[in-house]
Design an enzyme around this catalytic site. Sequence first.
Site, mmCIF file in Angstrom:
data_model
loop_
_atom_site.group_PDB
_atom_site.id
_atom_site.type_symbol
_atom_site.label_atom_id
_atom_site.label_comp_id
_atom_site.label_asym_id
_atom_site.label_seq_id
_atom_site.Cartn_x
_atom_site.Cartn_y
_atom_site.Cartn_z
ATOM 1 N N SER A 152 0.842 -1.200 0.000
ATOM 2 C CA SER A 152 0.000 0.000 0.000
ATOM 3 C C SER A 152 0.872 1.243 0.000
ATOM 4 O O SER A 152 2.006 1.227 0.485
ATOM 5 C CB SER A 152 -0.894 0.002 1.246
ATOM 6 O OG SER A 152 -1.532 1.249 1.417
ATOM 7 N N TYR A 165 -1.054 -0.491 9.968
ATOM 8 C CA TYR A 165 -1.276 -0.869 8.568
ATOM 9 C C TYR A 165 -0.030 -0.601 7.716
ATOM 10 O O TYR A 165 0.392 -1.446 6.917
ATOM 11 C CB TYR A 165 -2.469 -0.084 8.041
ATOM 12 C CG TYR A 165 -2.929 -0.406 6.649
ATOM 13 C CD1 TYR A 165 -3.630 -1.575 6.381
ATOM 14 C CD2 TYR A 165 -2.704 0.491 5.609
ATOM 15 C CE1 TYR A 165 -4.079 -1.850 5.093
ATOM 16 C CE2 TYR A 165 -3.153 0.227 4.320
ATOM 17 C CZ TYR A 165 -3.839 -0.949 4.065
ATOM 18 O OH TYR A 165 -4.286 -1.207 2.797
ATOM 19 N N LYS A 169 2.219 -3.294 5.691
ATOM 20 C CA LYS A 169 2.284 -3.202 4.233
ATOM 21 C C LYS A 169 3.714 -3.017 3.724
ATOM 22 O O LYS A 169 4.035 -3.426 2.613
ATOM 23 C CB LYS A 169 1.379 -2.055 3.751
ATOM 24 C CG LYS A 169 -0.105 -2.369 3.856
ATOM 25 C CD LYS A 169 -0.465 -3.678 3.150
ATOM 26 C CE LYS A 169 -1.950 -3.865 2.984
ATOM 27 N NZ LYS A 169 -2.271 -5.178 2.358
#
Length: 305
Positions: A152, A165, A169
């Site tokens: 991401s 997150y 990622k």
Amino acid sequence: MTIRFDDRVAIVTGAGNGLGREHALALAKRGAKVVVNDLGGDVSGAGGSATAAEAVVAEIVAAGGEAIANGANVCKVDEVEAMVQAAMDKWGRIDILVNNAGILRDKTFTKMEHSNFNMVVDVHLTGSMNCTKAVWDIMRDQGFGRIVMTTSSSGLYGNFGQANYGSAKMGVVGLMNTLCLEGAKYNINVNCLSPCAATRMTEGLMPQEALDLLKPELVTPAVLYLVSDEGPNRTILAAGAGHFARAVVNETEGLAFAEGEATAENIAANWDAIANSEQKELKAGGEQTMKFLQHAAAANGVKLG
């Protein structure tokens, strides 16, 4: 040349909705037999239901394809191994793995509980490892494999409120960087997709006219290319709104000092030369080591080898 996946078997995790659903449908449309994996929880990972995965399977079968639904939790090794075994029992091989399953538990770092950090890392990073580990020897033994990790922009570049997150990622990029080296001689390609799409995870974050441009199906062509027979290895392919770009980690050539001159003060005085010298992409950690040694040898008048 039309990219096809006839006689290929694919596992797509988190395929009940959003990007994963589009990946599964597109692979099946081009001939792949697909395991549609989805735990069926909400965006935070809570709950579970087979309904979403079964609905995608029904779409595939109605269109003349082959697919089975699976509700394995990617965080649980035994469930992942059972999923892989089910695919082997039915079709006898596994050629493609798309690690797409993910959750969000956004908070600023000061408010983020350890449990929410760990859970997000567990799903995205450890879950990708679990699924990859379960298919790795199968792909190695058959001499073919195509694996996609889902990274991401939050991991590559950062995003407010997403320390968990973003860490996960970026972690899958590191996983790719090593596995692509280990898998190359077995014809196992490992790549990363960095998608930007309107899904359950982006609801309410952008105006509707922007979300309308970010259709998940406009990301899926990137996956189809990455898992194709002639696809690349060790590539981060960014995709969104029909736009595709390659993300690259570069390192500057930098500056070497003789041993007595390697000081913090000299780094500060020469920062522009260190930070803004010519850049290039390194393909393995050892390349950095060799660069450092060669420059150090020249700076210190040492002959290597």
